[in-house]
Design a protein around this motif. Structure first.
Motif, mmCIF file in Angstrom:
data_model
loop_
_atom_site.group_PDB
_atom_site.id
_atom_site.type_symbol
_atom_site.label_atom_id
_atom_site.label_comp_id
_atom_site.label_asym_id
_atom_site.label_seq_id
_atom_site.Cartn_x
_atom_site.Cartn_y
_atom_site.Cartn_z
ATOM 1 N N VAL A 195 0.848 -1.189 0.000
ATOM 2 C CA VAL A 195 0.000 0.000 0.000
ATOM 3 C C VAL A 195 0.887 1.244 0.000
ATOM 4 C CG1 VAL A 195 -1.692 1.325 1.311
ATOM 5 C CG2 VAL A 195 -1.925 -1.148 1.119
ATOM 6 N N PHE A 196 0.551 2.209 -0.850
ATOM 7 C CA PHE A 196 1.318 3.451 -0.972
ATOM 8 C C PHE A 196 0.569 4.546 -0.225
ATOM 9 C CE2 PHE A 196 2.362 7.390 -3.323
ATOM 10 C CZ PHE A 196 3.739 7.382 -3.155
ATOM 11 N N LYS A 197 1.190 5.066 0.831
ATOM 12 C CA LYS A 197 0.522 6.058 1.686
ATOM 13 C C LYS A 197 1.341 7.333 1.841
ATOM 14 C CE LYS A 197 -2.145 2.788 4.492
ATOM 15 N NZ LYS A 197 -2.453 2.326 5.865
ATOM 16 N N HIS A 198 2.129 7.681 0.832
ATOM 17 C CA HIS A 198 2.931 8.897 0.925
ATOM 18 C C HIS A 198 2.004 10.114 0.998
ATOM 19 C CE1 HIS A 198 6.051 11.834 0.250
ATOM 20 N NE2 HIS A 198 6.977 10.889 0.182
ATOM 21 N N PRO A 199 2.197 11.007 1.977
ATOM 22 C CA PRO A 199 1.252 12.115 2.169
ATOM 23 C C PRO A 199 1.480 13.316 1.255
ATOM 24 C CG PRO A 199 2.936 12.193 3.863
ATOM 25 C CD PRO A 199 3.217 10.950 3.034
ATOM 26 N N ALA A 200 2.517 13.303 0.428
ATOM 27 C CA ALA A 200 2.840 14.475 -0.386
ATOM 28 C C ALA A 200 1.720 14.791 -1.374
ATOM 29 C CB ALA A 200 4.157 14.251 -1.135
ATOM 30 N N THR A 201 1.390 16.057 -1.469
ATOM 31 C CA THR A 201 0.433 16.562 -2.458
ATOM 32 C C THR A 201 1.025 17.820 -3.074
ATOM 33 O OG1 THR A 201 -0.740 17.976 -0.878
ATOM 34 C CG2 THR A 201 -1.508 15.682 -1.094
ATOM 35 N N PHE A 202 0.398 18.303 -4.134
ATOM 36 C CA PHE A 202 0.890 19.542 -4.729
ATOM 37 C C PHE A 202 0.751 20.724 -3.771
ATOM 38 C CE2 PHE A 202 0.512 17.169 -8.719
ATOM 39 C CZ PHE A 202 1.694 17.546 -9.330
ATOM 40 N N LYS A 203 -0.193 20.630 -2.871
ATOM 41 C CA LYS A 203 -0.367 21.707 -1.891
ATOM 42 C C LYS A 203 0.811 21.796 -0.937
ATOM 43 C CE LYS A 203 -3.576 23.478 1.570
ATOM 44 N NZ LYS A 203 -4.863 23.272 2.289
ATOM 45 N N THR A 204 1.405 20.664 -0.590
ATOM 46 C CA THR A 204 2.491 20.652 0.390
ATOM 47 C C THR A 204 3.875 20.750 -0.245
ATOM 48 O OG1 THR A 204 2.620 18.223 0.397
ATOM 49 C CG2 THR A 204 1.098 19.256 1.960
ATOM 50 N N VAL A 254 6.997 12.936 -7.295
ATOM 51 C CA VAL A 254 6.445 11.679 -7.828
ATOM 52 C C VAL A 254 5.223 11.263 -7.016
ATOM 53 C CG1 VAL A 254 6.874 9.224 -8.206
ATOM 54 C CG2 VAL A 254 8.657 10.895 -8.739
ATOM 55 N N ALA A 255 5.341 11.351 -5.688
ATOM 56 C CA ALA A 255 4.218 10.985 -4.824
ATOM 57 C C ALA A 255 3.033 11.915 -5.042
ATOM 58 C CB ALA A 255 4.652 11.020 -3.359
ATOM 59 N N ALA A 256 3.298 13.201 -5.221
ATOM 60 C CA ALA A 256 2.213 14.161 -5.459
ATOM 61 C C ALA A 256 1.506 13.868 -6.780
ATOM 62 C CB ALA A 256 2.773 15.581 -5.456
ATOM 63 N N ILE A 257 2.276 13.500 -7.813
ATOM 64 C CA ILE A 257 1.666 13.147 -9.102
ATOM 65 C C ILE A 257 0.783 11.911 -8.946
ATOM 66 C CG2 ILE A 257 2.187 12.276 -11.418
ATOM 67 C CD1 ILE A 257 4.677 14.061 -11.409
ATOM 68 N N ALA A 258 1.283 10.898 -8.229
ATOM 69 C CA ALA A 258 0.497 9.671 -8.026
ATOM 70 C C ALA A 258 -0.783 9.967 -7.254
ATOM 71 C CB ALA A 258 1.333 8.637 -7.271
ATOM 72 N N ASN A 259 -0.696 10.776 -6.211
ATOM 73 C CA ASN A 259 -1.883 11.104 -5.414
ATOM 74 C C ASN A 259 -2.864 11.961 -6.200
ATOM 75 O OD1 ASN A 259 -1.179 9.740 -3.017
ATOM 76 N ND2 ASN A 259 0.160 11.403 -2.383
ATOM 77 N N HIS A 260 -2.357 12.802 -7.084
ATOM 78 C CA HIS A 260 -3.243 13.649 -7.897
ATOM 79 C C HIS A 260 -3.987 12.825 -8.941
ATOM 80 C CE1 HIS A 260 -4.657 17.283 -9.937
ATOM 81 N NE2 HIS A 260 -4.259 16.732 -11.084
ATOM 82 N N LEU A 261 -3.266 11.934 -9.628
ATOM 83 C CA LEU A 261 -3.879 11.125 -10.684
ATOM 84 C C LEU A 261 -4.595 9.898 -10.154
ATOM 85 C CD1 LEU A 261 -0.993 11.130 -13.339
ATOM 86 C CD2 LEU A 261 -3.063 12.525 -13.350
ATOM 87 N N ARG A 262 -4.253 9.488 -8.920
ATOM 88 C CA ARG A 262 -4.730 8.232 -8.343
ATOM 89 C C ARG A 262 -4.224 7.052 -9.172
ATOM 90 N NH1 ARG A 262 -5.001 9.070 -3.638
ATOM 91 N NH2 ARG A 262 -6.165 7.144 -3.317
ATOM 92 N N TYR A 263 -2.954 7.099 -9.527
ATOM 93 C CA TYR A 263 -2.292 6.042 -10.281
ATOM 94 C C TYR A 263 -1.388 5.242 -9.350
ATOM 95 C CZ TYR A 263 -3.401 8.076 -14.909
ATOM 96 O OH TYR A 263 -4.031 8.535 -16.042
ATOM 97 N N GLU A 394 4.230 26.823 6.391
ATOM 98 C CA GLU A 394 2.790 26.624 6.564
ATOM 99 C C GLU A 394 2.477 25.154 6.829
ATOM 100 O OE1 GLU A 394 -1.410 27.294 4.111
ATOM 101 O OE2 GLU A 394 0.488 28.024 3.280
ATOM 102 N N THR A 395 3.210 24.258 6.180
ATOM 103 C CA THR A 395 2.967 22.826 6.351
ATOM 104 C C THR A 395 3.408 22.341 7.723
ATOM 105 O OG1 THR A 395 3.238 22.450 3.971
ATOM 106 C CG2 THR A 395 3.458 20.535 5.427
#
Length: 448
Positions: A195-204, A254-263, A394-395
């Motif tokens: 399971v991939f649970k990296h919390p990175a997003t484009f916001k952070t 990379v993690a932010a891209i995966a979380n954004h696309l849900r890939y 901010e993060t």
């Protein structure tokens, strides 16, 4: 009883009647063969066979194997996603698991041998998951779904039911809660996942807002671009080259891209690839709507390195230095094989793929590997700017403004620090004032 037996015909009478009936049938058959043309007879025969088959064998079975020709069967994947939402009391068994002890995080799957009943447009459909053997050397099994229905429903299932499954599965996969990261098990010859649970997003991400927006817009256009790519005769894929010093956030992007696309992510270590043929086999076993990641590609294989550097190294180390040979008889992974995987004929074996290379030393890569048309987007991940610092503040500290920000902005113009170094400093305490003062001291030391 004796009276009844006396009324039965004799054996000679029965044989005589049977002979007369056989002769009559033969006569009728001969007449029909002479009168009725062959095509008409064949048509009547086929219809009669169909009628008897429908009467005595009314069921029809669809088989959907996990692999189709040289690639993964996307229909199998769609059915698996669809049926995971249809598991109910009729199943008899259920596969459950979790990557944590939280009882609310239980996931459910379909075990081999499970039977699932589904209803669609008045049809009752029975599904089961089977498995064909296991290769003890490579721990491989061939799974397949079996759908049993009425023969009279076969056409409706092909025309409507499978389309319903595909559209439903697409929605399920795009909205999935848990992503997975895969690594290739060379010994087992298959991808294994967690399971991939990296919390990175484009916001952070500690990145300039304009650069973030550009990447997000590119990704959104890519997802909607099936018709765009088809009209231009290109495979539905895109490539990103992420480069810059260590600690600048390449893995987080990379993690932010995966979380954004849900890939899901397929993390490929090129050291585990024995040859070009091996690379093709590995890549065709990945799924659509996924990210193929090759980290530190300049260190992964000599096939990606600048050939001018390799020539110098060959003079020092010998001719075998050009390829990653695992044995004298193995040609290893070559630059040609790597290029064919990026934009050659084999790159079209699959849809909606994102290929990401990361490197700390872009100058060490062969120019043929990163020329325009192979890597669609070149993303430089540099040292932390003041804008990036404010995002990290901010993060980590939940503050957007502070009187010490001005001093930090001035120092960041003179000192090169990575986002990873900044994040490490901001995690030392929960008190913003003390953290910022400590960070200023850190920057002063780095400047001197």
């Amino acid at each position: 009883m004796a009276f009844l037996l006396s009324k039965l015909p004799s054996l000679s009478a029965l044989l005589s009647a049977y002979g007369s009936l056989s002769a009559t049938i033969i006569l009728i058959r001969t007449i029909l063969c002479q009168i009725i043309p062959n095509p008409v007879r064949d048509y009547i025969s086929s219809k009669l066979s169909q009628s008897l088959s429908h009467y005595f064998y009314p069921d029809f079975t669809f088989i959907i194997e996990e692999h189709w020709q040289a690639v993964n069967n996307e229909t199998f994947r769609a059915v698996e996603a669809y049926l995971s939402t249809r598991i109910g009391p009729s199943a008899g068994s259920i596969l459950i698991g979790s990557n944590s002890l939280d009882p609310h995080n239980l996931e459910q799957g379909i075990p081999v041998g499970c039977n699932i009943i589904d209803q669609f447009q008045g049809m009752q459909l029975e599904w089961s998951l089977g498995s064909i053997g296991t290769n003890r050397s490579f721990h491989m099994e061939r799974r397949y779904f079996q759908l049993t229905c009425k023969k009279s429903d076969q056409h409706r299932i092909m025309e409507s039911y499978f389309h319903h499954i595909a559209s439903t599965a697409k929605t399920i996969l795009r909205g999935r809660q848990n992503l997975r990261i895969y690594t290739y098990d060379r010994r087992g010859g298959r991808w294994e996942s967690a399971v991939f649970k990296h919390p990175a997003t484009f916001k952070t991400l500690a990145m300039e807002p304009e650069r973030k927006e550009e990447i997000i817009n590119n990704l959104n256009s890519f997802v909607r671009g099936k018709d765009y790519f088809q009209k231009r005769g290109r495979a539905w894929k895109c490539g990103y080259l992420l480069h810059g010093p260590p600690g600048t956030g390449k893995s987080s992007l990379v993690a932010a891209i995966a979380n954004h696309l849900r890939y899901n992510i397929y993390d490929l270590q090129l050291q585990s690839v024995q040859s070009d043929a091996d690379l093709r086999r590995i890549l065709t076993s990945t799924t659509n709507r996924s990210i193929l990641l090759v980290e530190d590609i300049d260190c992964s294989t000599k096939a990606s390195r600048d050939r001018t550097e390799i020539k110098d190294d060959q003079e020092e180390h010998g001719e075998d230095y050009q390829t990653c040979r695992l044995s004298p008889s193995d040609p290893g992974l070559t630059l040609s094989g790597l290029l064919n995987f990026i934009d050659g004929l084999w790159s079209s074996c699959g849809d909606e793929r994102v290929i990401i290379f990361t490197t700390n030393h872009k100058d060490k890569l062969d120019p043929a590997l990163i020329r325009p048309g192979r890597m669609d987007y070149d993303v430089y991940m540099g040292y932390c700017s003041f804008t990036g610092f404010k995002q990290l503040a901010e993060t980590y500290l939940q503050i957007k403004h502070h009187r010490l920000f001005a001093a930090i902005e001035d120092l960041l113009k003179k000192v090169s620090v990575t986002p990873a170094e900044v994040a490490q400093q901001l995690m030392k305490s929960d008190e913003p004032q003390a953290i910022l003062e400590s960070f200023i001291e850190f920057l002063e030391i780095e400047r001197n």
